[in-house]
Write a protein that holds these residues in place. Sequence first.
Motif, PDB file in Angstrom:
ATOM      1  N   THR A  19       0.841  -1.201   0.000  1.00  0.00           N
ATOM      2  CA  THR A  19       0.000   0.000   0.000  1.00  0.00           C
ATOM      3  C   THR A  19       0.874   1.247   0.000  1.00  0.00           C
ATOM      4  O   THR A  19       2.105   1.164   0.074  1.00  0.00           O
ATOM      5  CB  THR A  19      -0.899   0.043   1.251  1.00  0.00           C
ATOM      6  OG1 THR A  19      -0.066   0.250   2.408  1.00  0.00           O
ATOM      7  CG2 THR A  19      -1.723  -1.228   1.415  1.00  0.00           C
ATOM      8  N   GLU A  20       0.215   2.392  -0.002  1.00  0.00           N
ATOM      9  CA  GLU A  20       0.909   3.674   0.075  1.00  0.00           C
ATOM     10  C   GLU A  20       1.656   3.830   1.401  1.00  0.00           C
ATOM     11  O   GLU A  20       2.628   4.577   1.480  1.00  0.00           O
ATOM     12  CB  GLU A  20      -0.072   4.831  -0.112  1.00  0.00           C
ATOM     13  CG  GLU A  20      -0.631   4.949  -1.513  1.00  0.00           C
ATOM     14  CD  GLU A  20      -1.813   4.025  -1.795  1.00  0.00           C
ATOM     15  OE1 GLU A  20      -2.210   3.239  -0.907  1.00  0.00           O
ATOM     16  OE2 GLU A  20      -2.338   4.080  -2.919  1.00  0.00           O
ATOM     17  N   THR A  75       5.000   2.392   0.582  1.00  0.00           N
ATOM     18  CA  THR A  75       5.818   3.262  -0.267  1.00  0.00           C
ATOM     19  C   THR A  75       6.385   4.427   0.539  1.00  0.00           C
ATOM     20  O   THR A  75       7.544   4.796   0.350  1.00  0.00           O
ATOM     21  CB  THR A  75       5.036   3.777  -1.497  1.00  0.00           C
ATOM     22  OG1 THR A  75       3.908   4.534  -1.081  1.00  0.00           O
ATOM     23  CG2 THR A  75       4.604   2.629  -2.398  1.00  0.00           C
ATOM     24  N   GLN A  76       5.598   4.980   1.456  1.00  0.00           N
ATOM     25  CA  GLN A  76       6.095   6.087   2.283  1.00  0.00           C
ATOM     26  C   GLN A  76       7.188   5.617   3.233  1.00  0.00           C
ATOM     27  O   GLN A  76       8.238   6.253   3.352  1.00  0.00           O
ATOM     28  CB  GLN A  76       4.955   6.726   3.080  1.00  0.00           C
ATOM     29  CG  GLN A  76       5.384   7.964   3.853  1.00  0.00           C
ATOM     30  CD  GLN A  76       5.779   9.097   2.930  1.00  0.00           C
ATOM     31  OE1 GLN A  76       4.961   9.586   2.164  1.00  0.00           O
ATOM     32  NE2 GLN A  76       7.036   9.519   2.984  1.00  0.00           N
ATOM     33  N   ARG A 130       1.151   1.649 -10.384  1.00  0.00           N
ATOM     34  CA  ARG A 130       0.610   2.727  -9.549  1.00  0.00           C
ATOM     35  C   ARG A 130       1.460   2.926  -8.294  1.00  0.00           C
ATOM     36  O   ARG A 130       1.840   4.051  -7.951  1.00  0.00           O
ATOM     37  CB  ARG A 130      -0.841   2.420  -9.167  1.00  0.00           C
ATOM     38  CG  ARG A 130      -1.525   3.549  -8.398  1.00  0.00           C
ATOM     39  CD  ARG A 130      -2.933   3.162  -7.972  1.00  0.00           C
ATOM     40  NE  ARG A 130      -2.948   2.192  -6.893  1.00  0.00           N
ATOM     41  CZ  ARG A 130      -2.690   2.479  -5.609  1.00  0.00           C
ATOM     42  NH1 ARG A 130      -2.384   3.704  -5.245  1.00  0.00           N
ATOM     43  NH2 ARG A 130      -2.740   1.531  -4.691  1.00  0.00           N
ATOM     44  N   LEU A 131       1.808   1.823  -7.627  1.00  0.00           N
ATOM     45  CA  LEU A 131       2.583   1.934  -6.394  1.00  0.00           C
ATOM     46  C   LEU A 131       4.044   2.295  -6.665  1.00  0.00           C
ATOM     47  O   LEU A 131       4.660   3.021  -5.877  1.00  0.00           O
ATOM     48  CB  LEU A 131       2.475   0.646  -5.579  1.00  0.00           C
ATOM     49  CG  LEU A 131       1.111   0.435  -4.919  1.00  0.00           C
ATOM     50  CD1 LEU A 131       1.013  -0.951  -4.307  1.00  0.00           C
ATOM     51  CD2 LEU A 131       0.829   1.507  -3.879  1.00  0.00           C
ATOM     52  N   ASN A 183       5.037   4.254  -9.111  1.00  0.00           N
ATOM     53  CA  ASN A 183       4.986   5.699  -9.363  1.00  0.00           C
ATOM     54  C   ASN A 183       4.774   6.481  -8.072  1.00  0.00           C
ATOM     55  O   ASN A 183       5.350   7.561  -7.890  1.00  0.00           O
ATOM     56  CB  ASN A 183       3.899   6.030 -10.382  1.00  0.00           C
ATOM     57  CG  ASN A 183       4.263   5.566 -11.771  1.00  0.00           C
ATOM     58  OD1 ASN A 183       5.441   5.408 -12.107  1.00  0.00           O
ATOM     59  ND2 ASN A 183       3.264   5.323 -12.599  1.00  0.00           N
ATOM     60  N   ASP A 184       3.973   5.938  -7.164  1.00  0.00           N
ATOM     61  CA  ASP A 184       3.770   6.580  -5.870  1.00  0.00           C
ATOM     62  C   ASP A 184       5.092   6.635  -5.095  1.00  0.00           C
ATOM     63  O   ASP A 184       5.437   7.664  -4.503  1.00  0.00           O
ATOM     64  CB  ASP A 184       2.706   5.816  -5.070  1.00  0.00           C
ATOM     65  CG  ASP A 184       2.370   6.488  -3.762  1.00  0.00           C
ATOM     66  OD1 ASP A 184       1.856   7.624  -3.789  1.00  0.00           O
ATOM     67  OD2 ASP A 184       2.625   5.875  -2.703  1.00  0.00           O
ATOM     68  N   ASN A 220       7.343   9.274  -6.649  1.00  0.00           N
ATOM     69  CA  ASN A 220       6.888  10.615  -6.273  1.00  0.00           C
ATOM     70  C   ASN A 220       7.248  10.954  -4.830  1.00  0.00           C
ATOM     71  O   ASN A 220       7.614  12.096  -4.529  1.00  0.00           O
ATOM     72  CB  ASN A 220       5.384  10.751  -6.496  1.00  0.00           C
ATOM     73  CG  ASN A 220       5.023  10.752  -7.966  1.00  0.00           C
ATOM     74  OD1 ASN A 220       5.837  11.097  -8.825  1.00  0.00           O
ATOM     75  ND2 ASN A 220       3.803  10.341  -8.273  1.00  0.00           N
ATOM     76  N   LYS A 221       7.170   9.975  -3.946  1.00  0.00           N
ATOM     77  CA  LYS A 221       7.497  10.219  -2.536  1.00  0.00           C
ATOM     78  C   LYS A 221       8.995  10.434  -2.340  1.00  0.00           C
ATOM     79  O   LYS A 221       9.401  11.254  -1.512  1.00  0.00           O
ATOM     80  CB  LYS A 221       6.967   9.080  -1.670  1.00  0.00           C
ATOM     81  CG  LYS A 221       5.455   9.169  -1.524  1.00  0.00           C
ATOM     82  CD  LYS A 221       4.861   8.001  -0.788  1.00  0.00           C
ATOM     83  CE  LYS A 221       3.356   8.242  -0.621  1.00  0.00           C
ATOM     84  NZ  LYS A 221       2.645   7.048  -0.201  1.00  0.00           N
TER      85      LYS A 221
END
Length: 144
Positions: free
Chosen positions: A38-39, A42-43, A104-105, A107-108, A111-112
């Motif tokens: 999940t996001e 990624t964070q 999607r993940l 790219n997330d 971006n982070k």
Amino acid sequence: MKVLIQRALNACVVVDGETIGAIDHGQLVLVGIEKGDTEVDTQRLADKLLKYRMFGDEDGKMNLNVQQVAGGILLVSQFTLAAETKKGLRPGFSTAAIPEEGERLFNDFVNKVRAQYSKVETGRFGADMKVSFTNDGPVTFMLD
């Protein structure tokens, strides 16, 4: 989510004969997205990647992170990191995220990392990439 980081003297990624991402001194980072990621993942891993101390200080100890040495980061998606390898002689990929979710993940994650640091290059998700680099050390770590 698995993030394989390698300390590099240089690294580049080529697609269809064109260099699309390159760094000098820094990190080559291979990123594998798994089902259930999940996001939050990624964070957490973007933060850890940027703070991970894998570069030598004046005493040669790994006390500096990529930002402290002004290194570049080359992020490359690599679904094979999510492979199942315990059984048999052929990898299985049932634990890898489906391509749309993986992209999607990924790219997330990109971006982070970019939100916190500007020296970031990438490969191209899903492309047949030719990645080359000179590992410094060698120094390689798996973050998950």
